[in-house]
Design a protein around this motif. Structure first.
Motif, PDB file in Angstrom:
ATOM      1  N   UNK A   1     109.480 -14.064 -23.351  1.00  0.00           N
ATOM      2  CA  UNK A   1     110.690 -13.295 -23.640  1.00  0.00           C
ATOM      3  C   UNK A   1     110.370 -11.832 -23.858  1.00  0.00           C
ATOM      4  N   UNK A   2     110.487 -11.385 -25.098  1.00  0.00           N
ATOM      5  CA  UNK A   2     110.184  -9.991 -25.373  1.00  0.00           C
ATOM      6  C   UNK A   2     110.402  -9.618 -26.825  1.00  0.00           C
ATOM      7  N   UNK A   3     110.297  -8.310 -27.054  1.00  0.00           N
ATOM      8  CA  UNK A   3     110.398  -7.771 -28.410  1.00  0.00           C
ATOM      9  C   UNK A   3     111.021  -6.389 -28.323  1.00  0.00           C
ATOM     10  N   UNK A   4     111.989  -6.133 -29.205  1.00  0.00           N
ATOM     11  CA  UNK A   4     112.621  -4.826 -29.324  1.00  0.00           C
ATOM     12  C   UNK A   4     112.281  -4.297 -30.708  1.00  0.00           C
ATOM     13  N   UNK A   5     111.664  -3.146 -30.736  1.00  0.00           N
ATOM     14  CA  UNK A   5     111.272  -2.536 -32.005  1.00  0.00           C
ATOM     15  C   UNK A   5     112.034  -1.229 -32.186  1.00  0.00           C
ATOM     16  N   UNK A   6     112.510  -0.996 -33.394  1.00  0.00           N
ATOM     17  CA  UNK A   6     113.135   0.279 -33.742  1.00  0.00           C
ATOM     18  C   UNK A   6     112.620   0.676 -35.114  1.00  0.00           C
ATOM     19  N   UNK A   7     112.034   1.869 -35.181  1.00  0.00           N
ATOM     20  CA  UNK A   7     111.511   2.380 -36.451  1.00  0.00           C
ATOM     21  C   UNK A   7     111.842   3.854 -36.598  1.00  0.00           C
ATOM     22  N   UNK A   8     112.004   4.264 -37.826  1.00  0.00           N
ATOM     23  CA  UNK A   8     112.158   5.678 -38.144  1.00  0.00           C
ATOM     24  C   UNK A   8     110.805   6.339 -37.914  1.00  0.00           C
ATOM     25  N   UNK A   9     110.804   7.600 -37.492  1.00  0.00           N
ATOM     26  CA  UNK A   9     109.554   8.302 -37.207  1.00  0.00           C
ATOM     27  C   UNK A   9     108.811   8.730 -38.465  1.00  0.00           C
ATOM     28  N   UNK A  10     109.509   8.851 -39.563  1.00  0.00           N
ATOM     29  CA  UNK A  10     108.886   9.240 -40.829  1.00  0.00           C
ATOM     30  C   UNK A  10     109.409   8.365 -41.953  1.00  0.00           C
ATOM     31  N   UNK A  11     108.953   8.657 -43.154  1.00  0.00           N
ATOM     32  CA  UNK A  11     109.394   7.909 -44.331  1.00  0.00           C
ATOM     33  C   UNK A  11     110.898   8.095 -44.518  1.00  0.00           C
ATOM     34  N   UNK A  12     111.625   6.999 -44.526  1.00  0.00           N
ATOM     35  CA  UNK A  12     113.080   7.022 -44.669  1.00  0.00           C
ATOM     36  C   UNK A  12     113.519   5.619 -45.052  1.00  0.00           C
ATOM     37  N   UNK A  13     113.495   5.306 -46.338  1.00  0.00           N
ATOM     38  CA  UNK A  13     113.808   3.948 -46.776  1.00  0.00           C
ATOM     39  C   UNK A  13     115.256   3.570 -46.484  1.00  0.00           C
TER      40      UNK A  13
ATOM     41  N   UNK B   1     115.827 -11.547 -19.807  1.00  0.00           N
ATOM     42  CA  UNK B   1     115.328 -10.758 -20.937  1.00  0.00           C
ATOM     43  C   UNK B   1     114.473  -9.610 -20.415  1.00  0.00           C
ATOM     44  N   UNK B   2     113.609  -9.886 -19.465  1.00  0.00           N
ATOM     45  CA  UNK B   2     112.746  -8.832 -18.894  1.00  0.00           C
ATOM     46  C   UNK B   2     113.580  -7.762 -18.192  1.00  0.00           C
ATOM     47  N   UNK B   3     114.631  -8.184 -17.484  1.00  0.00           N
ATOM     48  CA  UNK B   3     115.535  -7.231 -16.821  1.00  0.00           C
ATOM     49  C   UNK B   3     116.240  -6.358 -17.867  1.00  0.00           C
ATOM     50  N   UNK B   4     116.711  -6.976 -18.938  1.00  0.00           N
ATOM     51  CA  UNK B   4     117.369  -6.287 -20.046  1.00  0.00           C
ATOM     52  C   UNK B   4     116.425  -5.255 -20.664  1.00  0.00           C
ATOM     53  N   UNK B   5     115.195  -5.655 -20.940  1.00  0.00           N
ATOM     54  CA  UNK B   5     114.218  -4.750 -21.568  1.00  0.00           C
ATOM     55  C   UNK B   5     113.830  -3.608 -20.638  1.00  0.00           C
ATOM     56  N   UNK B   6     113.671  -3.875 -19.359  1.00  0.00           N
ATOM     57  CA  UNK B   6     113.333  -2.814 -18.403  1.00  0.00           C
ATOM     58  C   UNK B   6     114.446  -1.770 -18.342  1.00  0.00           C
ATOM     59  N   UNK B   7     115.685  -2.225 -18.327  1.00  0.00           N
ATOM     60  CA  UNK B   7     116.823  -1.297 -18.332  1.00  0.00           C
ATOM     61  C   UNK B   7     116.812  -0.459 -19.607  1.00  0.00           C
ATOM     62  N   UNK B   8     116.570  -1.111 -20.738  1.00  0.00           N
ATOM     63  CA  UNK B   8     116.550  -0.399 -22.026  1.00  0.00           C
ATOM     64  C   UNK B   8     115.462   0.680 -22.027  1.00  0.00           C
ATOM     65  N   UNK B   9     114.273   0.336 -21.545  1.00  0.00           N
ATOM     66  CA  UNK B   9     113.182   1.321 -21.485  1.00  0.00           C
ATOM     67  C   UNK B   9     113.602   2.542 -20.678  1.00  0.00           C
TER      68      UNK B   9
END
Length: 165
Positions: free
Chosen positions: A62-74, A146-154
């Motif tokens: 399948x896959x993995x979608x990661x989203x993180x803040x670039x700096x400290x931001x609780x 899922x791979x098609x979805x992730x490629x589009x997102x990238x």
């Protein structure tokens, strides 16, 4: 209809906030589409997209979608976690309206992911500055979607990344 008006009001306000907040200005016509994705993403996800990092990683199951803040931001990290929990529930129910809203069109792979929702498992992982959504299946058709979805997102998020950075 009212929900769509509210969403577009949010996009307008997000665009204004980005410009006032010193985010990169739109300089060419090709940048306008990306700026729209960024602005609608901020409305949908609740965090500034220019100061956050997405990773869309295809995996054999399948896959993995990661989203993180670039700096400290609780506060931002907590918002990302809430967003990932929400989309995990929505995706599991076959509801892909949020990606459609962010990208302002039907997103490749989502029709199959919706149709095969019973064969896909969504798990949220807590990360230091955000969260990740793990998409897993043993259904080869669902994995291809899922791979098609992730490629589009990238491509649409201009990440270029397929793994943790």
């Amino acid at each position: 209809m009212a929900r769509h008006r509210f969403a577009w009001l949010g996009v307008t306000l997000a665009c204004m906030a980005c410009r006032l907040g010193g985010s990169p200005a739109v300089t060419t016509a090709s940048d306008e589409g990306f700026a729209g994705v960024q602005a609608r993403g901020q409305v949908a996800m609740g965090v500034n997209q220019y100061t956050s990092t997405h990773v869309f990683q295809p995996l054999p199951d399948g896959g993995r979608i990661e989203l993180q803040r670039n700096g400290a931001d609780s506060v931002g990290a907590a918002q990302i976690r809430r967003h990932m929990e929400l989309i995990a529930r929505q995706f599991a129910a076959g509801d892909f309206h949020l990606p459609g809203f962010v990208h302002h069109r039907d997103v490749p792979g989502t029709a199959v992911m919706s149709a095969r929702r019973a064969s896909v498992r969504y798990t949220v992982e807590t990360l230091l500055r955000g969260a990740a959504l793990r998409l897993q299946s043993s259904d080869s058709t669902a994995i291809a979607a899922i791979h098609e979805f992730l490629a589009f997102q990238r491509q649409d998020h201009h990440t270029g990344a397929t793994h943790d950075s």
